[in-house]
Each structure stands twice: as structure tokens, then as C-alpha cells.
Design a protein around this motif. Structure first.
Motif, PDB file in Angstrom:
ATOM      1  N   THR A  90       0.841  -1.195   0.000  1.00  0.00           N
ATOM      2  CA  THR A  90       0.000   0.000   0.000  1.00  0.00           C
ATOM      3  C   THR A  90       0.880   1.250   0.000  1.00  0.00           C
ATOM      4  OG1 THR A  90      -1.699  -1.178   1.253  1.00  0.00           O
ATOM      5  CG2 THR A  90      -1.832   1.230   1.205  1.00  0.00           C
ATOM      6  N   VAL A  91       0.631   2.141  -0.937  1.00  0.00           N
ATOM      7  CA  VAL A  91       1.408   3.374  -1.027  1.00  0.00           C
ATOM      8  C   VAL A  91       0.874   4.377  -0.001  1.00  0.00           C
ATOM      9  CG1 VAL A  91       2.136   5.276  -2.504  1.00  0.00           C
ATOM     10  CG2 VAL A  91       1.880   2.985  -3.465  1.00  0.00           C
ATOM     11  N   THR A  92       1.738   4.798   0.911  1.00  0.00           N
ATOM     12  CA  THR A  92       1.332   5.739   1.952  1.00  0.00           C
ATOM     13  C   THR A  92       1.893   7.129   1.657  1.00  0.00           C
ATOM     14  OG1 THR A  92       3.286   5.263   3.312  1.00  0.00           O
ATOM     15  CG2 THR A  92       1.347   3.867   3.637  1.00  0.00           C
ATOM     16  N   GLU A  93       1.289   8.116   2.287  1.00  0.00           N
ATOM     17  CA  GLU A  93       1.739   9.492   2.106  1.00  0.00           C
ATOM     18  C   GLU A  93       3.158   9.683   2.642  1.00  0.00           C
ATOM     19  OE1 GLU A  93       0.338  14.037   3.376  1.00  0.00           O
ATOM     20  OE2 GLU A  93      -0.952  12.302   3.756  1.00  0.00           O
ATOM     21  N   THR A  94       3.463   9.004   3.746  1.00  0.00           N
ATOM     22  CA  THR A  94       4.809   9.109   4.319  1.00  0.00           C
ATOM     23  C   THR A  94       5.853   8.541   3.372  1.00  0.00           C
ATOM     24  OG1 THR A  94       3.871   8.897   6.543  1.00  0.00           O
ATOM     25  CG2 THR A  94       6.229   8.520   6.309  1.00  0.00           C
ATOM     26  N   ILE A  96       5.703   8.366   0.108  1.00  0.00           N
ATOM     27  CA  ILE A  96       5.860   9.294  -1.018  1.00  0.00           C
ATOM     28  C   ILE A  96       6.730  10.475  -0.609  1.00  0.00           C
ATOM     29  CG2 ILE A  96       4.627  10.883  -2.544  1.00  0.00           C
ATOM     30  CD1 ILE A  96       2.284   8.940  -2.512  1.00  0.00           C
ATOM     31  N   MET A  97       6.539  10.970   0.616  1.00  0.00           N
ATOM     32  CA  MET A  97       7.348  12.089   1.094  1.00  0.00           C
ATOM     33  C   MET A  97       8.824  11.689   1.161  1.00  0.00           C
ATOM     34  SD  MET A  97       7.382  13.930   4.825  1.00  0.00           S
ATOM     35  CE  MET A  97       8.156  12.468   5.492  1.00  0.00           C
ATOM     36  N   ILE A  98       9.105  10.489   1.673  1.00  0.00           N
ATOM     37  CA  ILE A  98      10.483  10.007   1.757  1.00  0.00           C
ATOM     38  C   ILE A  98      11.100   9.903   0.364  1.00  0.00           C
ATOM     39  CG2 ILE A  98      11.928   8.043   2.422  1.00  0.00           C
ATOM     40  CD1 ILE A  98       9.832   7.491   4.638  1.00  0.00           C
ATOM     41  N   GLN A  99      10.327   9.367  -0.575  1.00  0.00           N
ATOM     42  CA  GLN A  99      10.806   9.243  -1.952  1.00  0.00           C
ATOM     43  C   GLN A  99      11.138  10.611  -2.552  1.00  0.00           C
ATOM     44  OE1 GLN A  99      11.792   6.031  -2.603  1.00  0.00           O
ATOM     45  NE2 GLN A  99      10.617   5.959  -4.483  1.00  0.00           N
ATOM     46  N   ASN A 100      10.248  11.573  -2.344  1.00  0.00           N
ATOM     47  CA  ASN A 100      10.468  12.911  -2.900  1.00  0.00           C
ATOM     48  C   ASN A 100      11.707  13.580  -2.309  1.00  0.00           C
ATOM     49  OD1 ASN A 100       8.268  12.843  -4.632  1.00  0.00           O
ATOM     50  ND2 ASN A 100       6.866  13.724  -3.132  1.00  0.00           N
ATOM     51  N   LEU A 101      11.910  13.399  -1.010  1.00  0.00           N
ATOM     52  CA  LEU A 101      13.079  13.997  -0.370  1.00  0.00           C
ATOM     53  C   LEU A 101      14.379  13.418  -0.931  1.00  0.00           C
ATOM     54  CD1 LEU A 101      11.948  14.159   3.369  1.00  0.00           C
ATOM     55  CD2 LEU A 101      12.285  16.084   1.824  1.00  0.00           C
ATOM     56  N   ILE A 150      16.207  17.771   6.642  1.00  0.00           N
ATOM     57  CA  ILE A 150      15.814  16.433   6.180  1.00  0.00           C
ATOM     58  C   ILE A 150      16.276  15.365   7.168  1.00  0.00           C
ATOM     59  CG2 ILE A 150      16.145  14.714   4.350  1.00  0.00           C
ATOM     60  CD1 ILE A 150      16.407  17.049   2.388  1.00  0.00           C
ATOM     61  N   ASN A 151      17.485  15.528   7.681  1.00  0.00           N
ATOM     62  CA  ASN A 151      18.022  14.572   8.656  1.00  0.00           C
ATOM     63  C   ASN A 151      17.156  14.512   9.907  1.00  0.00           C
ATOM     64  OD1 ASN A 151      19.890  12.658   9.364  1.00  0.00           O
ATOM     65  ND2 ASN A 151      21.623  14.022   9.358  1.00  0.00           N
ATOM     66  N   THR A 152      16.726  15.674  10.379  1.00  0.00           N
ATOM     67  CA  THR A 152      15.875  15.740  11.567  1.00  0.00           C
ATOM     68  C   THR A 152      14.524  15.082  11.305  1.00  0.00           C
ATOM     69  OG1 THR A 152      16.933  17.809  12.271  1.00  0.00           O
ATOM     70  CG2 THR A 152      14.783  17.294  13.221  1.00  0.00           C
ATOM     71  N   GLN A 153      13.963  15.324  10.113  1.00  0.00           N
ATOM     72  CA  GLN A 153      12.693  14.707   9.757  1.00  0.00           C
ATOM     73  C   GLN A 153      12.815  13.183   9.735  1.00  0.00           C
ATOM     74  OE1 GLN A 153       9.716  16.136   9.301  1.00  0.00           O
ATOM     75  NE2 GLN A 153       8.810  14.124   8.966  1.00  0.00           N
ATOM     76  N   PHE A 154      13.915  12.679   9.204  1.00  0.00           N
ATOM     77  CA  PHE A 154      14.134  11.232   9.172  1.00  0.00           C
ATOM     78  C   PHE A 154      14.286  10.665  10.580  1.00  0.00           C
ATOM     79  CE2 PHE A 154      15.886  10.616   4.575  1.00  0.00           C
ATOM     80  CZ  PHE A 154      14.640  10.991   4.090  1.00  0.00           C
ATOM     81  N   ASP A 155      14.946  11.410  11.462  1.00  0.00           N
ATOM     82  CA  ASP A 155      15.061  10.975  12.855  1.00  0.00           C
ATOM     83  C   ASP A 155      13.681  10.864  13.505  1.00  0.00           C
ATOM     84  OD1 ASP A 155      17.818  10.703  12.915  1.00  0.00           O
ATOM     85  OD2 ASP A 155      18.164  12.775  13.539  1.00  0.00           O
ATOM     86  N   ASP A 156      12.827  11.840  13.236  1.00  0.00           N
ATOM     87  CA  ASP A 156      11.473  11.817  13.802  1.00  0.00           C
ATOM     88  C   ASP A 156      10.681  10.616  13.283  1.00  0.00           C
ATOM     89  OD1 ASP A 156      12.049  14.126  15.162  1.00  0.00           O
ATOM     90  OD2 ASP A 156      11.073  15.460  13.720  1.00  0.00           O
TER      91      ASP A 156
END
Length: 227
Positions: A90-94, A96-101, A150-156
Motif C-alpha cells: 500500500t502506497v502511503t503518504e509518508t 511518497i514524502m520520503i521518496q520525494n526527499l 531532512i536529517n531531523t525529519q528522518f530521525d522523527d
């Protein structure tokens, strides 16, 4: 040794071997003197980047994002836990966000910095020391700010995944403890339920028998029953 054999040996010794030696030497020198290239497997859009074109802080940040992004792709992309990301997930919004980043924003930011880095011939001194107009940061600092965000977002995201999976484990443990901590009590409850059901069945049978024997409560003889 025939004349043809002698000519072949001469060609091999004085023709083929020197040419092969020169070629291998050229390849070795070229490989030795070529700049070391950086590759980030989780971000193929970055391509191969000369190591000297990026500051140490940028390389460190990119390595962290590459490692964390690879983990997050599996966590949020492999939704059916079959070990691979495919059309069954299942494609999730999260996700897609990771892919775009990783596929768009990071490569664009690095490409912008490298253009600033190549504007002068002083090993990126302009991008590392000159403040960008209407700001208080240099090109290097601007790139580090993007990568830090981006690093902080990935940590979260990794932290949220940890707690989410941890809650699943706690819920599973609570269920198992509730199910298996008092097995004797569970058996007694099941036995009591079985006895109650049996007694109810017996009472129901007695009532039915009485109803057949005497629906009105009076004695009925065989002669009174008509088919």
C-alpha cells in the motif's frame, strides 16, 4: 621451429606484449590519478560526485540521510512485510514524502551547491565564505541547513516507527498475559458454563416431556390421543 612459428613468437614478444603493457599501465595510472567518486546507493539521482567537491560536513550529512532513508523506505514502503517493495504494498503518504526527499530535494540542493562551488577556481572558497545576498549564510551553510532539516525529519520518522512497533509488542504481551496467566480459572469458568448449559438442557427436556404427557395438566390415556 618453422618460419611461421618464429614470426608468431616474434609478434607476440615484440608486438602484443608491449602494447598490452602500455594499455595496462595507462589504465593503472588513470585509475590511480582519477579523483575519488562518491556514490549514495539509496539516492541514485545524485550520481557519482567527486569527493573533493563536497565539504566534510556535507559528506557526513549525506551519508546519514542515505542510511536513514534506506531504512525508512523499507519501514514505510514494505507494508505487507514480505521483504520487498512492489505493487502488493500500500502506497502511503509518508512513503511518497520520503521518496520525494531522496529522489528530488536532496539531489537538487546538492546540484545547486555544486554550481556555487564551481563558480570560482579556488576550491569552492566562494561558496564556503561568501554570504548569500539578503541572508546571513553562505552557500555551504545553506546546503547544510537543508540537509539538517531532512536529517531531523528522518530521525522523527524513525523514532515514531520505533514507538509504534513498541506499542504493538506491549499490546501483544498484555493479551497473552490476560489469556494465559490464569489457565485454571479459565478452565473452571468453561466447566461452569458447560454445567449451566447442561442443566438448562435437562430442564427444557423435562418441560417438553410434561407437555407431551399432559398439555392441560390432566391424565391422558392412549384412547384420548387421536392421530
Amino acid at each position: 621451429m618453422t618460419q611461421v612459428t618464429a614470426m608468431f613468437v616474434m609478434f607476440f614478444l615484440y608486438g602484443l606484449l608491449p602494447v598490452a603493457g602500455l594499455y595496462l599501465g595507462y589504465r593503472g595510472i588513470k585509475k590511480f590519478t582519477a579523483p575519488k567518486m562518491l556514490e549514495y546507493k539509496a539516492m541514485p539521482q545524485l550520481g557519482y560526485i567527486p569527493e573533493k567537491s563536497l565539504p566534510i560536513e556535507v559528506k557526513t550529512a549525506l551519508e546519514q540521510i542515505n542510511e536513514k532513508g534506506e531504512k525508512l523506505r523499507v519501514i514505510y514502503g514494505d507494508t505487507n512485510n514480505d521483504g520487498k517493495i512492489d505493487d502488493k504494498d500500500t502506497v502511503t503518504e509518508t512513503y511518497i514524502m520520503i521518496q520525494n526527499l531522496m529522489d528530488r530535494h536532496v539531489p537538487l540542493a546538492v546540484a545547486d551547491y555544486r554550481r556555487l562551488h564551481d563558480l570560482d577556481g579556488r576550491d569552492g572558497a566562494l561558496a564556503d565564505t561568501t554570504k548569500i545576498k539578503h541572508s546571513n549564510v553562505t552557500g555551504k551553510e545553506a546546503l547544510l541547513d537543508v540537509l539538517s532539516t531532512i536529517n531531523t525529519q528522518f530521525d522523527d520518522l524513525l523514532n515514531a516507527s520505533y514507538h509504534q512497533d513498541g506499542q504493538k509488542l506491549l499490546a501483544t504481551n498484555r493479551y497473552l498475559q490476560k489469556r494465559f496467566d490464569n489457565p485454571a480459572s479459565n478452565r473452571e469458568t468453561q466447566k461452569l458454563d458447560s454445567n449451566v448449559s447442561s442443566a438448562s438442557s435437562d430442564v427444557s427436556s423435562d418441560v417438553n416431556i410434561q407437555a407431551i404427557e399432559s398439555p392441560t395438566g390432566a391424565n391422558v390415556s392412549a384412547e384420548d390421543i387421536k392421530l
